[in-house]
Design a protein around this motif. Structure first.
Motif, PDB file in Angstrom:
ATOM      1  N   ILE A   1      -1.026  -3.593  -3.153  1.00  0.00           N
ATOM      2  CA  ILE A   1      -0.117  -4.242  -2.547  1.00  0.00           C
ATOM      3  C   ILE A   1       1.126  -4.586  -3.288  1.00  0.00           C
ATOM      4  O   ILE A   1       2.244  -4.439  -3.048  1.00  0.00           O
ATOM      5  CB  ILE A   1      -0.924  -5.498  -2.317  1.00  0.00           C
ATOM      6  N   ASN A   2       1.109  -4.556  -4.642  1.00  0.00           N
ATOM      7  CA  ASN A   2       2.189  -4.825  -5.752  1.00  0.00           C
ATOM      8  C   ASN A   2       2.840  -3.405  -5.471  1.00  0.00           C
ATOM      9  O   ASN A   2       4.207  -3.727  -5.435  1.00  0.00           O
ATOM     10  CB  ASN A   2       1.771  -5.249  -7.015  1.00  0.00           C
ATOM     11  N   MET A   3       2.436  -2.360  -5.764  1.00  0.00           N
ATOM     12  CA  MET A   3       2.972  -1.160  -5.500  1.00  0.00           C
ATOM     13  C   MET A   3       4.151  -0.960  -4.152  1.00  0.00           C
ATOM     14  O   MET A   3       5.132  -0.609  -4.080  1.00  0.00           O
ATOM     15  CB  MET A   3       2.177  -0.066  -5.618  1.00  0.00           C
ATOM     16  N   PHE A   4       3.223  -1.411  -2.940  1.00  0.00           N
ATOM     17  CA  PHE A   4       3.880  -1.499  -1.711  1.00  0.00           C
ATOM     18  C   PHE A   4       5.041  -2.258  -1.670  1.00  0.00           C
ATOM     19  O   PHE A   4       6.053  -1.828  -0.951  1.00  0.00           O
ATOM     20  CB  PHE A   4       2.762  -1.412  -0.575  1.00  0.00           C
ATOM     21  N   ARG A   5       4.711  -3.517  -2.192  1.00  0.00           N
ATOM     22  CA  ARG A   5       5.915  -4.589  -2.409  1.00  0.00           C
ATOM     23  C   ARG A   5       7.262  -4.308  -2.710  1.00  0.00           C
ATOM     24  O   ARG A   5       8.122  -4.277  -2.545  1.00  0.00           O
ATOM     25  CB  ARG A   5       5.383  -5.860  -2.672  1.00  0.00           C
ATOM     26  N   LYS A   6       6.858  -3.538  -3.874  1.00  0.00           N
ATOM     27  CA  LYS A   6       8.044  -2.872  -4.711  1.00  0.00           C
ATOM     28  C   LYS A   6       8.688  -1.726  -4.016  1.00  0.00           C
ATOM     29  O   LYS A   6       9.851  -1.811  -3.982  1.00  0.00           O
ATOM     30  CB  LYS A   6       7.406  -2.229  -6.032  1.00  0.00           C
ATOM     31  N   ALA A   7       7.925  -1.006  -3.319  1.00  0.00           N
ATOM     32  CA  ALA A   7       8.613   0.271  -2.622  1.00  0.00           C
ATOM     33  C   ALA A   7       9.222  -0.346  -1.328  1.00  0.00           C
ATOM     34  O   ALA A   7      10.328   0.121  -0.828  1.00  0.00           O
ATOM     35  CB  ALA A   7       7.624   1.105  -2.077  1.00  0.00           C
ATOM     36  N   SER A   8       8.720  -1.298  -0.601  1.00  0.00           N
ATOM     37  CA  SER A   8       9.369  -1.992   0.349  1.00  0.00           C
ATOM     38  C   SER A   8      10.651  -2.593   0.177  1.00  0.00           C
ATOM     39  O   SER A   8      11.553  -2.883   0.679  1.00  0.00           O
ATOM     40  CB  SER A   8       8.411  -3.126   0.872  1.00  0.00           C
ATOM     41  N   ARG A   9      10.600  -3.331  -1.116  1.00  0.00           N
ATOM     42  CA  ARG A   9      11.721  -4.093  -1.713  1.00  0.00           C
ATOM     43  C   ARG A   9      13.000  -3.021  -1.998  1.00  0.00           C
ATOM     44  O   ARG A   9      13.977  -3.324  -1.832  1.00  0.00           O
ATOM     45  CB  ARG A   9      11.412  -4.506  -2.970  1.00  0.00           C
ATOM     46  N   ASP A  10      12.637  -1.956  -2.363  1.00  0.00           N
ATOM     47  CA  ASP A  10      13.350  -0.768  -2.569  1.00  0.00           C
ATOM     48  C   ASP A  10      14.146  -0.464  -1.348  1.00  0.00           C
ATOM     49  O   ASP A  10      15.408  -0.245  -1.370  1.00  0.00           O
ATOM     50  CB  ASP A  10      12.826   0.306  -3.210  1.00  0.00           C
ATOM     51  N   VAL A  11      13.190  -0.338  -0.124  1.00  0.00           N
ATOM     52  CA  VAL A  11      13.939  -0.103   1.115  1.00  0.00           C
ATOM     53  C   VAL A  11      15.013  -1.017   1.456  1.00  0.00           C
ATOM     54  O   VAL A  11      15.970  -0.549   2.159  1.00  0.00           O
ATOM     55  CB  VAL A  11      12.802   0.335   2.163  1.00  0.00           C
ATOM     56  N   VAL A  12      14.456  -2.319   1.341  1.00  0.00           N
ATOM     57  CA  VAL A  12      15.222  -3.346   1.850  1.00  0.00           C
ATOM     58  C   VAL A  12      16.526  -3.416   0.969  1.00  0.00           C
ATOM     59  O   VAL A  12      17.718  -3.422   1.548  1.00  0.00           O
ATOM     60  CB  VAL A  12      14.479  -4.810   1.600  1.00  0.00           C
TER      61      VAL A  12
ATOM     62  N   ALA B   1      14.729   6.420   0.367  1.00  0.00           N
ATOM     63  CA  ALA B   1      13.656   5.202   0.203  1.00  0.00           C
ATOM     64  C   ALA B   1      12.530   4.926   1.400  1.00  0.00           C
ATOM     65  O   ALA B   1      11.611   4.644   1.013  1.00  0.00           O
ATOM     66  CB  ALA B   1      14.420   3.972  -0.171  1.00  0.00           C
ATOM     67  N   PHE B   2      13.070   5.060   2.473  1.00  0.00           N
ATOM     68  CA  PHE B   2      12.240   4.960   3.603  1.00  0.00           C
ATOM     69  C   PHE B   2      10.998   6.074   3.412  1.00  0.00           C
ATOM     70  O   PHE B   2       9.875   5.869   4.032  1.00  0.00           O
ATOM     71  CB  PHE B   2      12.822   4.966   5.083  1.00  0.00           C
ATOM     72  N   SER B   3      11.313   7.316   3.217  1.00  0.00           N
ATOM     73  CA  SER B   3      10.463   8.406   3.051  1.00  0.00           C
ATOM     74  C   SER B   3       9.397   7.996   1.893  1.00  0.00           C
ATOM     75  O   SER B   3       8.009   8.187   2.205  1.00  0.00           O
ATOM     76  CB  SER B   3      11.109   9.687   2.747  1.00  0.00           C
ATOM     77  N   ASP B   4       9.685   7.460   0.852  1.00  0.00           N
ATOM     78  CA  ASP B   4       8.839   7.009  -0.013  1.00  0.00           C
ATOM     79  C   ASP B   4       7.888   5.872   0.418  1.00  0.00           C
ATOM     80  O   ASP B   4       6.642   5.805   0.075  1.00  0.00           O
ATOM     81  CB  ASP B   4       9.582   6.372  -1.271  1.00  0.00           C
ATOM     82  N   LEU B   5       8.467   4.981   0.936  1.00  0.00           N
ATOM     83  CA  LEU B   5       7.455   3.866   1.823  1.00  0.00           C
ATOM     84  C   LEU B   5       6.633   4.369   2.542  1.00  0.00           C
ATOM     85  O   LEU B   5       5.489   4.166   2.869  1.00  0.00           O
ATOM     86  CB  LEU B   5       8.671   2.860   2.498  1.00  0.00           C
ATOM     87  N   ASN B   6       7.066   5.357   3.611  1.00  0.00           N
ATOM     88  CA  ASN B   6       6.164   5.907   4.692  1.00  0.00           C
ATOM     89  C   ASN B   6       4.944   6.756   3.946  1.00  0.00           C
ATOM     90  O   ASN B   6       3.945   6.814   4.505  1.00  0.00           O
ATOM     91  CB  ASN B   6       7.197   6.933   5.567  1.00  0.00           C
TER      92      ASN B   6
END
Length: 585
Positions: A220-231, A192-197
């Motif tokens: 921003i929404n797509m990033f927020r979703k990816a960041s939420r997945d990492v969290v 998931a971190f790789s996806d966010l990176n």
């Protein structure tokens, strides 16, 4: 614990550092056994009123000496063990980077840059932890825990020791179960971190396009979703991680409970002294760290194991383009001969090139033109051996390009690509990329040939202007001309222009081509272009259509044939006249 077997090659490489590091770690553990025993003696002396100021002073001096030795042994084992883990991280990172440089573009087209970056950062840090803190917790928990148990059994009471350690098997079973869960969840968290990176890398690189289309909010929404997945995935890791301490703390508390209950009984019965029970309790306190370390060990090694699995999968991928056995390291020189029957890209069902036969004498210029997707860039990439030809070959000076090493082949070729990559360095350093030892005079000379010298002088810092992510924004034409200057400075036997004059005006293009003609006498040049004025001067021109040569000859010969070339040339000349007329108006 599989990570330690996987890293055995490194432990063998750094065996002396790890050996002495573990020796000093064990010495530290032994030294830590002495103070609780001394305290027990002092307590019994107090109880029997045998303690005098002189005896107490001797014991205090003894403990101070032990403390000083403990300090230095701790410093040494930390330097040796943690220092070795840093060496491992550096070695893996360098090996991974070297591995990346061996791959063809096909590899990078299938993989995300952000994911590759995550392998070189987060994953390697996790492996470093296993080789540093993992080794520490493994040997510290075993040696310190073993010494504490032996000391408690041999010098105080083996019965009380056995009773106190009864809950230990429960802790071992639970921490192993937590470790297995952690391995699976940490692997998903790293992915998931790789996806966010990757999302960050894409958005930073494409920020102009995002702004131009007004897609900031969507991204921003797509990033927020990816960041939420990492969290979410890291919280799943933390949920397992958080089970270690409470489990171990509960087991330790239960051990204390058993020690106090049964220890008190033994004191009342007279089979143990109060000083002995005091020492036993202090030793039990020292056993807390090995227990916690045992839990940490599973945490650290499972993280390292999951990350090392990801790294090993990358190392297991073999480069598609490699040197053949017996390849010559001599830089090739001479005429270039294309003899390609068919070529198709990996995983493609149709041919990109068919029946390509061209001979370019040394010192000649070849022009390659055609519609978009006709195969122009493919021809040039095959000369660079970005892909290998299965049905046909390309030769330089009579030597098939696979018969020389990749280093030798690419040393013979200067390349100006369609996508002009400039590094976050000064303009001078970018131009001197292929020849770092170049003098300022050499850099300025090729800048003049590429018609970029005057532009550079207009920058506040001149040739010391930093370009790239942290510097000035250059126009497309300026980037192209800096790339051309970089290729000219290399002064290679063969120079490739892959549609590299598209962003400059006609006058600048003519100036560059005129400089090339005089500068590169007796050296071969290949130019692919959409604008036919870029190849007018070529010794021969080939027109590609769907990967086949449909026309060939010099400029005037092709005009007289009245085919695609003549039609496109007339069209472009008309566009030029209209543009000039519009300018005058």
């Amino acid at each position: 614990m599989r990570i330690f077997a996987d890293l055995w090659w490194f432990f063998k490489q750094e065996r002396l550092k790890y050996f002495f590091g573990i020796i000093f770690l064990m010495l530290s553990s032994f030294l830590s056994m002495i103070p609780p025993y001394v305290v027990g003696i002092i307590v019994d002396d107090i109880r029997t009123r045998n303690l005098t100021p002189m005896i107490l002073g001797k014991w205090i001096l003894f403990l101070i000496i032990i403390g000083i030795i403990y300090y230095f042994t701790g410093y040494i084992w930390r330097q040796l063990i943690f220092g070795s883990s840093i060496i491992l991280a550096n070695q893996l990172r360098n090996d991974l980077y070297r591995h990346f440089t061996k791959f063809s573009p096909n590899f990078f087209q299938k993989r995300r840059i952000g994911d590759l970056m995550a392998h070189a950062t987060n994953d390697i840090n996790a492996v470093q932890g296993a080789a540093g803190e993992g080794i520490l917790t493994l040997f510290d928990s075993l040696t310190l825990g073993g010494m504490v148990i032996v000391t408690m059994s041999a010098f105080i009471s083996w019965k009380l020791t056995l009773i106190t350690l009864l809950p230990m098997p429960i802790m071992v079973v639970l921490t192993m179960h937590y470790g297995n869960l952690l391995h699976k969840r940490f692997g998903k968290a790293q992915a998931a971190f790789s996806d966010l990176n990757d999302k960050v890398q894409e958005n930073v690189s494409g920020v102009r396009v995002i702004k131009a289309f007004g897609e900031e909010e969507a991204q921003i929404n797509m990033f927020r979703k990816a960041s939420r997945d990492v969290v979410d995935k890291n919280i799943a890791v933390a949920k397992v991680d958080s089970l270690f301490d409470p489990t171990i703390t509960f087991i330790v508390a239960f051990c204390y409970f058993l020690a106090l209950i049964f220890g008190s009984i033994y004191v009342v019965q007279g089979s143990m002294t109060i000083g002995g029970l005091t020492s036993f309790t202090l030793y039990l306190g020292q056993l807390i760290w090995p227990m916690l370390a045992f839990g940490f060990l599973f945490n650290i090694v499972e993280r390292g194991s999951a990350s090392y699995d990801r790294i090993r999968r990358l190392f297991a991928i073999k480069p598609e383009i490699t040197d053949v056995d017996g390849a010559s390291s001599e830089v090739p020189s001479g005429a270039i001969d294309y003899a390609i029957r068919n070529f198709r890209y990996p995983e493609s069902e149709s041919n990109a090139l068919s029946d390509i036969r061209i001979n370019i004498n040394q010192g000649q210029t070849l022009g390659i033109v055609g519609k978009t997707g006709a195969g122009k860039t493919t021809m040039l990439r095959l000369l660079l051996r970005e892909f290998d030809i299965k049905d046909g070959q390309i030769s330089i000076g009579g030597k098939e390009i696979r018969s020389v090493t990749l280093d030798a082949l690419r040393s013979a070729i200067g390349y100006v690509p369609q996508d002009h990559i400039l590094f976050s360095a000064t303009i001078a350093e970018n131009i001197a990329f292929a020849k770092p030892e170049a003098t300022r005079e050499e850099i300025e000379r090729v800048a003049r040939l590429a018609s970029i010298h005057e532009d550079i002088l207009h920058f506040k810092e001149g040739y010391e202007t930093v370009v790239g992510e942290r510097g000035v924004t250059l126009s497309g034409g300026q980037k192209q001309r800096i790339s051309i200057a970089r290729a000219l400075l290399a002064d290679s036997e063969i120079l490739i222009f892959d549609d590299s004059l598209s962003a400059v005006d006609a006058r600048t293009e003519a100036s560059i081509l005129h400089a090339l003609k005089h500068e590169r006498k007796n050296k071969t040049t290949l130019i692919s272009a959409h604008r036919l004025s870029a190849v007018e001067h070529a010794d021969q021109i080939v027109v590609l259509d769907e990967g086949r040569i449909v026309e060939r000859g010099m400029h005037q010969e092709l005009i007289e044939k009245e085919g695609w070339y003549a039609e496109m040339y007339a069209h472009q000349q008309l566009e030029s006249l209209v543009s000039e007329g519009g300018g005058k108006a």
